[in-house]
Design a protein around this motif. Structure first.
Motif, PDB file in Angstrom:
ATOM      1  N   UNK A 336       0.839  -1.187   0.000  1.00 10.26           N
ATOM      2  CA  UNK A 336       0.000   0.000   0.000  1.00 10.26           C
ATOM      3  C   UNK A 336       0.880   1.244   0.000  1.00 10.26           C
ATOM      4  N   UNK A 337       0.250   2.371  -0.036  1.00  9.18           N
ATOM      5  CA  UNK A 337       1.032   3.600  -0.054  1.00  9.18           C
ATOM      6  C   UNK A 337       0.961   4.179  -1.440  1.00  9.18           C
ATOM      7  N   UNK A 338       0.566   5.436  -1.526  1.00  5.96           N
ATOM      8  CA  UNK A 338       0.243   5.939  -2.852  1.00  5.96           C
ATOM      9  C   UNK A 338       1.463   6.372  -3.643  1.00  5.96           C
ATOM     10  N   UNK A 339       2.355   7.113  -3.005  1.00  2.00           N
ATOM     11  CA  UNK A 339       3.455   7.584  -3.827  1.00  2.00           C
ATOM     12  C   UNK A 339       4.707   6.763  -3.578  1.00  2.00           C
ATOM     13  N   UNK A 341       5.368   2.602  -2.281  1.00  2.00           N
ATOM     14  CA  UNK A 341       4.846   1.468  -1.531  1.00  2.00           C
ATOM     15  C   UNK A 341       5.751   1.208  -0.355  1.00  2.00           C
ATOM     16  N   UNK A 418       6.553   8.929   3.898  1.00  2.00           N
ATOM     17  CA  UNK A 418       5.518   9.190   2.901  1.00  2.00           C
ATOM     18  C   UNK A 418       4.701   7.932   2.632  1.00  2.00           C
ATOM     19  N   UNK A 422       0.846   7.867   3.296  1.00  2.00           N
ATOM     20  CA  UNK A 422      -0.051   7.797   2.148  1.00  2.00           C
ATOM     21  C   UNK A 422      -0.775   6.472   2.079  1.00  2.00           C
TER      22      UNK A 422
ATOM     23  N   UNK B  78       8.341   9.729  -8.311  1.00  2.00           N
ATOM     24  CA  UNK B  78       7.582   8.594  -7.800  1.00  2.00           C
ATOM     25  C   UNK B  78       6.513   8.246  -8.810  1.00  2.00           C
ATOM     26  N   UNK B  79       6.317   6.951  -8.997  1.00  2.00           N
ATOM     27  CA  UNK B  79       5.118   6.563  -9.721  1.00  2.00           C
ATOM     28  C   UNK B  79       4.086   6.275  -8.671  1.00  2.00           C
ATOM     29  N   UNK B  80       2.952   6.879  -8.787  1.00  2.00           N
ATOM     30  CA  UNK B  80       1.959   6.672  -7.746  1.00  2.00           C
ATOM     31  C   UNK B  80       1.376   5.285  -7.870  1.00  2.00           C
ATOM     32  N   UNK B  81       0.958   4.786  -6.743  1.00  2.00           N
ATOM     33  CA  UNK B  81       0.376   3.453  -6.720  1.00  2.00           C
ATOM     34  C   UNK B  81      -1.130   3.615  -6.605  1.00  2.00           C
ATOM     35  N   UNK B 207       0.608  15.200   0.427  1.00  2.00           N
ATOM     36  CA  UNK B 207      -0.340  14.139   0.074  1.00  2.00           C
ATOM     37  C   UNK B 207      -1.719  14.698  -0.213  1.00  2.00           C
TER      38      UNK B 207
END
Lengths: 583, 549
Positions: A336-339, A341, A418, A422, B78-81, B207
């Motif tokens: 998980x984690x948006x920017x 993992x 982060x 995130x 960063x590539x966002x997930x 964020x």
């Protein structure tokens, strides 16, 4: 498994083969070069050291030319994770070899270097394992040479105590891991990862054998010992205290690499794809709180205990415990984690941590007089007056450990932070808060060392003793510390572990050729400084047929999170297994 | 123009590296000459940069934060997930090396460069031990400070902001007074705690921005432009504002967080105090100006003004009384900083053009006058090895030039019309008076108190019967040419800003207006007194009008 498949499997682990072969050669040759009275020709350690470095570089060359292989039912799994970890191990192995260089007698140099190579091979086997048995063998190939390496260089009581302690507890932890593996086998009926993933992931009802949680808990506990997670950390301070600096440095890093790699591997498989999802019925609902708890306790206890230490090795032991806690945060966040993992942030941090913590021990190796190793904090008092370069490097590493810019430690912590934040749950945010709090606490004791080095009047060693190889190691670590800050992209991309299971199945030759194309086609983006950090590697980011297309991720299908998840994901592996067998 | 910025950052650093390489062979003499050369060249470059910038400056800024000089380079992408529950995110988000400059940052860079030269000159004789290392620290500190003012990426800003702690830690800890270890540790850890809270706020802000779809969520200009058009919810904004500002509050320092300051000042070597008071404290107020004001519009109006203004007013009064009670001149000056920075924050959170202009001028003024005061205190300490008012008296007879300088600086510091302090304080208070007279009224008492404690100090120390410590041997000489060189530029600047503030205001005006336009759209500003009620809609309207024009 016929001769053919064994033969082709060997091709997958050429770096390890090189390491093991060199180990054998050294073990065989060394006794003949030592006289009857136990003395060897003075200076022979340089030759052994050079041989070890040569072996590591050859292994590194094979590693660079190794490619990602689709998940198959063979014994080895070469995916983004193993590529990353193998490279990391080899680079840090070279650093440790340099640290070890001048710290052991000529007569024992061959054995020590050989054991180190065996350990490195073990790490790589562990991470490349595609089967519980191989994984366990890899773990043992790390542990057993470590016992010997701890015992070999010195024969005093302290060192013996450390060795015995490490041996008993490590054996115990191995047993726990093995028990966990046995239960996992019991629950799923196979030791092969692909099979396990199928068995667990196959039933989407969310029901799973009651053995599974127990086995995962046991595996986490056993591997927790390797990564010095509280409450399995208690051996670390004593063992670190009783070991020479290079061994302490090795213990602070190598078991962590192994432990975290194995944890990612096993948890990625057993908890995969329901992966780290707080769905109440899933296995993750048990594993995630467990990891979170471990992470919090580990960070807090490590840092608080470190505050009170006066022995530098003990202090660094607790510091390594605390850093294990930070990395466990990454593991808790998982895919998980948006920017960023959690797992990739953790892998990035693993390298940053390795650079700075090995750096500290390398400096200690470099400036310790051979008769009186630096152990106490006040031995470091005022060394900046006599060893200004070493003191400066020590300060750099310590500030980096404390997470201050401009250093790899800062960026690593930032990524973990982060990732945790995130992740999108309250748990992630609390973990981030606790990390920030811990970073503050840790600054206190790192700053105390810096204060001792620079601000206190000198009582430390005044002789200009310098071990050149260890100095090289620390300079390398310092350059890497800054390089990871200035130009982190290359390492970060590799830590993201583009999932090779997403690769459409192609025959190995095709993989090879498409990879060489990818290598040729890669723009020269990494500057020279970074190539020192991680030998110029060219992991193909987009193997033809790979599915990391941004557009696809925009559609929020559930499978999207799987594709970019940890190295293993069941849905793809089931798709690939029928066609692909070990080459 | 970007070449100037690169040069400004790399010149001190390059000098430091050279010093480090030749440290073994270079004695004290070589080290200090090299350091002087490095800082003087940096100063020249910064002056030229300011002049060129002013020449080319045309038109108003269209965005709340708009650096006129820009250099961007991707640092980490960063590539966002994808997380299943989320709305669509941008595919990639970037961390950048985003360096730039506008009028405000150039002015502060010039201040930094000027004070660095003075700092080198004042350390000329007094730093004997490990001189090379000292100048390395000083130069690295200068580079870091210039970096803060050049950084337009949030994380890069934070990096430089944090980094300045390290050289100053060594400066205080190695070359400081008797309690230097304790002071260095306290200073470092105290400000680190604040910074870490800022880091949390920073992560949360970034964020939030990513969720809103900003591709460069670390870039301050992009963020401020985005949030000007798409304001966050007010509760979120308040929380982010408070967490992000925590580090700035400690650095300024605002009233309850100021306890690290007097100790650090007293223990620091003279050059350290000059840099600490002159520039480092400004990092806090600059952070407010650069990040908090443009991004958290509603929070600044609703929470910022009442909270910060209250704390500032308390700081002004409390700091003044503390200063009054001190017998150690350096500590007195340190507490006076708390009061002066209170004026600065008061002006900043008036959120109108007058207030913010006054505040920024006050930053520069305080850097000049307090820097000069610390220089003079350092000169006295070099001569008598004491700073206690009880041991000193009537120094005007012995040291006429230093005394003249002291009186001049005191006047500048307490805000005598015609000198710089007056302009800054006046504008700050006027700005605040427009918004909330009560704060301005209480704040004005600080001016009186300031005159009281400063003049008391001057009277005790420099006039009356001559009193010197007994253990001083030989004749005590007056200000040497070297010391004069350190002091005079600051004095000239004090006078210049006092007489012709307009040329300095012009340099910063577009950038200040760009920020205050957020709060008070320009149409209303020109039409007169109905300030402070500007709604978002009218703001947008006026923006549209502005573009038509």
């Amino acid at each position: 498994m016929g001769f053919e498949s064994i033969n082709s499997a060997i091709n997958l682990v050429l770096p390890e083969v090189v390491l093991i072969a060199t180990t054998c050669v050294m073990f065989l040759a060394a006794p003949f070069l030592v006289a009857e009275n136990g003395a060897a020709a003075p200076g022979i350690r340089h030759r052994w050291g050079a041989l070890a470095l040569l072996a590591i570089s050859v292994a590194g060359w094979f590693w660079m030319n190794s490619g990602l292989v689709p998940i198959n039912d063979g014994p080895f799994r070469l995916d983004g994770l193993s590529y990353y970890i193998r490279g990391t191990t080899l680079v840090f192995g070279a650093v440790i070899s340099l640290m070890l260089w001048s710290q052991v007698d000529d007569s024992k140099a061959a054995e020590c270097q050989a054991l180190l190579l065996a350990i490195l091979a073990g790490v790589n086997f562990t991470v490349a394992a595609n089967d519980l048995v191989v994984l366990f063998l890899g773990l043992e190939l790390v542990s057993i040479p470590t016992y010997v390496l701890l015992a070999l260089p010195r024969r005093d009581r302290e060192s013996q105590e450390a060795t015995i302690k490490y041996f008993l507890l490590s054996a115990f932890s191995s047993a726990v891991v093995l028990y966990g593996f046995a239960l996992l086998y019991g629950a799923t009926g196979t030791t092969h990862f692909v099979g396990i993933a199928q068995a667990i992931g196959g039933n989407h009802s969310g029901e799973f054998s009651k053995l599974l949680p127990l086995s995962v808990a046991l595996i986490v506990a056993g591997l927790g010992f390797r990564v010095t997670a509280v409450p399995f950390h208690f051996y670390a301070p004593d063992v670190f205290q009783g070991s020479p600096a290079f061994a302490a440095g090795m213990l602070s890093l190598i078991p962590k690499i192994v432990g975290f790699a194995a944890l990612v591997r096993v948890l990625g498989i057993s908890v995969a794809d329901t992966a780290f999802d707080m769905n109440l019925d899933s296995l993750a609902s048990i594993v995630k709180p467990l990891l979170a708890m471990l992470a919090v306790v580990t960070m807090l206890l490590g840092n608080l205990m470190a505050l009170r230490q006066t022995n530098i090795h003990r202090l660094m032991a607790y510091s390594s415990v605390a850093h294990a806690g930070y990395m466990l945060v990454g593991l808790t966040i998982g895919d998980r984690g948006q920017i960023a993992t959690g797992v990739s942030a953790m892998l990035f941090y693993l390298v940053a941590y390795g650079v700075m913590t090995l750096g500290v021990f390398a400096v200690l190796c470099a400036i310790s007089p051979s008769d009186r190793p630096i152990k106490d904090l006040h031995d470091l008092n005022g060394i900046s007056r006599h060893h200004s370069a070493a003191a400066l490097m020590l300060a750099v590493f310590l500030f980096s450990l404390a997470g201050l810019p401009p250093s790899g430690g800062f960026l690593g912590k930032m990524n973990l932070f982060l990732a945790a934040w995130s992740e999108g749950t309250m748990l992630g945010k609390y973990l981030a808060y606790i990390m920030a709090f811990n970073a503050m606490v840790s600054a206190v004791y790192y700053l105390r060392i810096v204060a001792a080095v620079y601000l206190k009047p000198g009582t430390g060693p005044t002789t200009m003793h310098m071990s050149a190889p260890a100095m090289v190691a620390s300079v390398f670590c310092m350059v890497a510390t800054f390089a990871m800050f200035v130009s982190p992209q290359a390492i970060w991309d590799r830590a993201r572990m583009k999932d090779p299971s997403a690769v459409v199945v192609v025959s190995p030759t095709e993989v090879k050729s498409s990879m060489s194309e990818a290598i040729d086609g890669l723009p020269a983006e990494s500057p020279a400084s970074l190539e020192e950090t991680l030998p110029s590697s060219s992991l193909p980011q987009n193997i033809p047929g790979g599915i990391s297309v941004p557009g696809e991720r925009a559609g929020s299908t559930p499978s999207a999170s799987v594709e970019s998840g940890p190295p293993d994901s069941r849905s793809e592996s089931t798709a690939t297994t029928p066609e692909s067998s070990a080459p | 123009m970007i070449g100037f910025l690169i040069a400004l950052m790399s010149l001190p650093l390059a000098t430091a590296v050279l010093l480090m390489l030749f440290r073994a062979s270079a004695g004290q003499n070589t080290a200090r000459w090299m350091a002087l050369l490095g800082t003087v060249v940096t100063l020249c470059v910064s002056v030229v940069a300011v002049a060129k910038y002013k020449e080319q400056l045309v038109g108003n800024a269209s965005q709340p934060v708009q650096p006129r000089i820009v250099w961007r380079h991707t640092w980490l992408e960063f590539e966002t997930e994808m997380v299943a529950t989320d709305v669509a995110l941008p595919d990639r988000v970037k961390l950048e090396f985003f360096l730039g400059a506008d009028g405000v940052s150039l002015a502060l860079i010039a201040l930094t460069s000027l004070l660095s030269v003075s700092a080198v000159l004042i350390s000329w004789e007094s730093i004997k031990e490990r001189a090379a290392e000292f100048y390395i620290c000083l130069l690295v500190l200068q580079a870091g400070l210039i970096g803060v003012f050049c950084a337009f990426d949030l994380l890069l800003f934070y990096v430089f902001f944090e980094f300045t702690l390290i050289p100053l830690f060594f400066m205080v800890g190695l070359w400081g007074g008797a309690q230097r270890h304790y002071a260095a540790m306290k200073f470092f850890l105290y400000t680190l705690v604040g910074s870490l809270i800022t880091l949390i706020g920073l992560a949360a802000l970034v964020l939030t921005a990513i969720k809103a779809g900003v591709v460069t969520p670390f870039s301050i200009p992009d963020l401020s432009a985005w949030f000007a058009d798409h304001p966050m919810g007010s509760r979120l904004q308040t929380i982010l504002f408070l967490t992000l500002s925590a580090g700035f509050m400690v650095k300024v320092p605002l009233f309850p967080f100021h306890t690290w300051l007097p100790l650090a000042h007293v223990e620091a070597p003279t050059a350290g105090s000059v840099m600490l008071a002159g520039v480092l404290l400004k990092l806090g107020s600059y952070g407010f100006f650069r990040i908090s004001l443009p991004i958290f519009r509603d929070a600044c109006e609703q929470v910022g003004t009442p909270l910060i203004a209250t704390l500032s007013v308390i700081g002004i009064v409390y700091g003044s009384f503390c200063a009054l009670a001190q017998r150690d001149i350096k500590k007195l000056v340190a507490y006076s900083s708390v009061a002066h920075l209170g004026f600065c924050m008061l002006g900043l959170f008036a959120l109108n053009a007058e207030g913010v202009t006054g505040s920024l001028l006050q930053m520069i003024n305080h850097g000049l006058s307090t820097g000069a005061l610390f220089l003079l205190v350092g000169m006295i300490y070099d001569r008598y090895h004491t700073r206690q008012l009880d041991d000193l008296g009537g120094l005007a007879k012995r040291l006429p030039m230093i005394s003249v300088a002291m009186v001049f600086t005191t006047m500048a510091s307490i805000g005598l019309p015609g000198l710089n302090g007056f302009v800054g304080e006046m504008l700050s208070l006027a700005g605040m008076f427009k918004l909330a007279p009560i704060y301005a009224v209480i704040g004005t008492s600080g001016v009186v108190l300031g005159a009281w404690y400063m003049l008391t100090m001057v009277q005790h120390g420099f006039f009356g019967p001559l009193k010197e410590p007994h253990d001083v041997h030989g004749p005590v000489s007056d200000m040497s040419p070297r010391e004069a060189c350190a002091f005079l530029p600051l004095a000239v600047m004090c006078l210049w800003i006092g007489v012709m503030p307009q040329s300095f205001i012009e340099l910063m005006r577009p950038d200040i207006e760009a920020v205050t336009n957020l709060y008070h759209p320009p149409r209303i500003l020109t039409s007169g007194p109905s300030l402070g009620n500007a709604t978002h809609n009218s703001f947008v309207e006026s923006q549209v009008q502005l573009e038509r024009e």
